[in-house]
Design an enzyme around this catalytic site. Structure first.
Site, PDB file in Angstrom:
ATOM      1  N   LYS A 281       0.862  -1.437   0.149  1.00 28.11           N
ATOM      2  CA  LYS A 281       0.257   0.101   0.193  1.00 28.11           C
ATOM      3  C   LYS A 281       0.865   1.239   0.122  1.00 28.11           C
ATOM      4  O   LYS A 281       2.123   1.415   0.940  1.00 28.11           O
ATOM      5  CB  LYS A 281      -0.595  -0.113   0.895  1.00 28.11           C
TER       6      LYS A 281
ATOM      7  N   ARG B 290     -10.042  10.150   1.840  1.00 31.64           N
ATOM      8  CA  ARG B 290      -9.670  11.070   3.261  1.00 31.64           C
ATOM      9  C   ARG B 290     -11.085  12.558   3.229  1.00 31.64           C
ATOM     10  O   ARG B 290     -11.967  12.487   4.627  1.00 31.64           O
ATOM     11  CB  ARG B 290      -8.535  11.523   3.487  1.00 31.64           C
TER      12      ARG B 290
ATOM     13  N   LYS C  53       1.702   9.815   5.376  1.00 31.07           N
ATOM     14  CA  LYS C  53       1.673   8.335   6.156  1.00 31.07           C
ATOM     15  C   LYS C  53       2.846   7.938   5.364  1.00 31.07           C
ATOM     16  O   LYS C  53       2.991   6.424   5.189  1.00 31.07           O
ATOM     17  CB  LYS C  53       0.670   8.165   5.790  1.00 31.07           C
TER      18      LYS C  53
ATOM     19  N   GLU D 156       7.219  -6.918   0.832  1.00 31.26           N
ATOM     20  CA  GLU D 156       6.331  -7.072   2.020  1.00 31.26           C
ATOM     21  C   GLU D 156       5.026  -8.473   1.629  1.00 31.26           C
ATOM     22  O   GLU D 156       4.855  -9.429   2.493  1.00 31.26           O
ATOM     23  CB  GLU D 156       5.108  -5.772   1.668  1.00 31.26           C
TER      24      GLU D 156
ATOM     25  N   LYS E 234      -1.959  -1.836  -3.923  1.00 34.47           N
ATOM     26  CA  LYS E 234      -3.051  -0.376  -3.989  1.00 34.47           C
ATOM     27  C   LYS E 234      -2.588   1.013  -4.223  1.00 34.47           C
ATOM     28  O   LYS E 234      -1.554   0.891  -3.177  1.00 34.47           O
ATOM     29  CB  LYS E 234      -3.779  -0.529  -2.036  1.00 34.47           C
TER      30      LYS E 234
ATOM     31  N   SER F   5      -9.983   6.094  -4.868  1.00 40.90           N
ATOM     32  CA  SER F   5     -11.358   7.380  -5.036  1.00 40.90           C
ATOM     33  C   SER F   5     -10.562   7.866  -5.756  1.00 40.90           C
ATOM     34  O   SER F   5     -11.502   8.305  -6.736  1.00 40.90           O
ATOM     35  CB  SER F   5     -11.039   7.626  -3.559  1.00 40.90           C
TER      36      SER F   5
HETATM   37  C1  PBG Z   1      -6.567   3.964   5.815  1.00 48.27           C
HETATM   38  C2  PBG Z   1      -7.782   3.625   4.105  1.00 48.27           C
HETATM   39  C3  PBG Z   1      -7.424   4.657   3.182  1.00 48.27           C
HETATM   40  C4  PBG Z   1      -8.132   3.804   2.265  1.00 48.27           C
HETATM   41  C5  PBG Z   1      -8.662   2.849   2.600  1.00 48.27           C
HETATM   42  N1  PBG Z   1      -8.027   2.733   3.677  1.00 48.27           N
HETATM   43  C6  PBG Z   1      -6.521   6.249   3.071  1.00 48.27           C
HETATM   44  C7  PBG Z   1      -5.254   6.344   3.693  1.00 48.27           C
HETATM   45  O1  PBG Z   1      -4.654   5.017   3.806  1.00 48.27           O
HETATM   46  O2  PBG Z   1      -5.062   7.404   4.214  1.00 48.27           O
HETATM   47  C8  PBG Z   1      -8.396   4.222   0.832  1.00 48.27           C
HETATM   48  C9  PBG Z   1      -8.952   4.430  -0.390  1.00 48.27           C
HETATM   49  C10 PBG Z   1      -8.784   5.129  -1.006  1.00 48.27           C
HETATM   50  O3  PBG Z   1      -8.759   6.063  -1.207  1.00 48.27           O
HETATM   51  O4  PBG Z   1     -10.304   4.875  -1.869  1.00 48.27           O
HETATM   52  N2  PBG Z   1      -6.435   2.987   6.677  1.00 48.27           N
END
Ligand code: PBG
Length: 338
Positions: A210, A220, A232, A248, A263, A289
């Site tokens: 990720k 968010r 992050k 990973e 992701k 998203s």
């Molecule tokens: C957080 C989480 C995120 C998403 C899924 N779980 C956002 C982040 O890590 O800040 C993002 C999903 C998306 O953007 O569609 N645990």
């Protein structure tokens, strides 16, 4: 000169266009097929009796529990048999350790029970991470250095809370828990905690690679879960790295993950391919998203054909090596495949 075209003939035994000549032949030679059964629909839930459209993600809603149960039913009718939940948590329930995440009567836990009792055959997957619950908006517990003020995200104490969260999801009836936090060692710790509590049938879909991605912006916004300070990058991966994704994957595999995930998806097709080649585990990819929003907004302005770009983007992700795709387009794509 007028016979130029008729006269010219290449000596070509191999003409690839023969296999593209008709729709029927193209169907026969097609290498990648999408099916509604490939899709996992991410759904947002909030503490309210009404369903609210999400401004930053046109076409998506924050559902009430009733609306959520209904939406899962709609998806299932279209053949989308798996969902993952993301909660918007009230500000006054957030805390530095995010204890609310493991509340047996919490929003997600109630959502799991409601959906499983109405739709027992649908696979319910839950997000395991602290960010919706953490008053600092991080996926882990934050400690500020008393001298510099620099933030540290504490790995091992966070993993303890993630285990409690995963256990509460399993107790509520989740089929798979899905840690999206990127703490080290969390897959193994969650596996052990689940096994100790006799939840050996509950699987782990791990966010393996990720990335620290700006493509999460609209998500968010939907949950009010952006970090209050810092970013992050000390836990999510650097977008520049691919070998690290394989490390990973090795770690998650050794720790007992059932499904790996990459992701975002579209800008990381090489990572999907690399993990696919390295691992025999099933592989998920998350069309996040920002990927969704870019397609929606370009289509809304008439710049691109929404349906075609949607299907092409999903085909690309599957062709790269993903077995399953988390996508906000799940219902629409399923309808199109119908
Ligand atoms: C957080 C989480 C995120 C998403 C899924 N779980 C956002 C982040 O890590 O800040 C993002 C999903 C998306 O953007 O569609 N645990």
């Amino acid at each position: 000169m007028s016979h130029e075209h008729a006269d010219s003939k290449l000596d070509l035994p191999d003409r690839l266009r023969r296999n593209r000549r008709t729709a029927s032949i193209r169907g026969l030679v097609r290498e990648t097929m999408l099916s509604p059964a490939d899709f996992i629909l991410p759904l947002f839930v909030h503490e309210s009796s009404s369903d609210e459209p999400i401004e930053s993600m046109p076409g998506c809603h924050r559902w009430s529990l009733e609306g959520l149960v209904n939406e899962v039913g709609e998806a299932a009718k279209l053949g989308v048999q798996a969902v993952v939940f993301f909660p918007k948590i009230e500000e006054d329930l957030k805390s530095p350790r995010g204890e609310e995440c493991a509340n047996p009567e919490g929003l997600v836990q109630r959502a799991i029970r409601a959906v499983k009792s109405a739709h027992p055959n649908v696979t319910v997957i839950t997000d395991v991470a602290l960010d919706p619950y953490n008053s600092d908006g991080h996926d882990g517990i934050v400690e500020a250095d008393s001298e510099t003020g620099d933030l540290r995200i504490l790995n091992d104490p966070t993993v303890d809370v993630l285990c409690e969260q995963a256990l509460s999801h399993a107790a509520a009836g989740a089929d798979l828990v899905s840690p999206s936090d990127m703490m080290d060692g969390r897959v193994g710790a969650i596996r052990a905690a689940l096994d100790d509590a006799d939840f050996e049938d509950v699987g782990i879909m791990s966010y393996t690679a990720k990335y620290a991605s700006a493509y999460y912006g609209p998500f968010r916004g939907a949950l009010d879960s952006a970090p209050k300070a810092g970013d992050k990058k000390t836990y999510q991966m650097d977008p520049a790295n691919w070998r690290e994704a394989l490390r990973e994957a090795e770690a998650d595999t050794a720790e007992g993950a059932d499904i790996l995930m990459v992701k975002p998806a579209g800008p990381y097709l090489d990572i999907i391919r690399a993990v696919r080649e390295e691992s025999d585990l099933p592989l998920a990819a998350y069309q996040v998203s920002g990927e969704y929003l870019m397609i929606q907004s370009a289509a809304r302005d008439g710049w691109i054909d929404r349906e075609q770009v949607m299907m092409e983007s999903l085909t690309g992700i599957k062709r790269a090596g993903a077995d399953m795709i988390l996508t906000y387009f799940a219902k629409e794509a399923a309808r199109k495949l119908g």
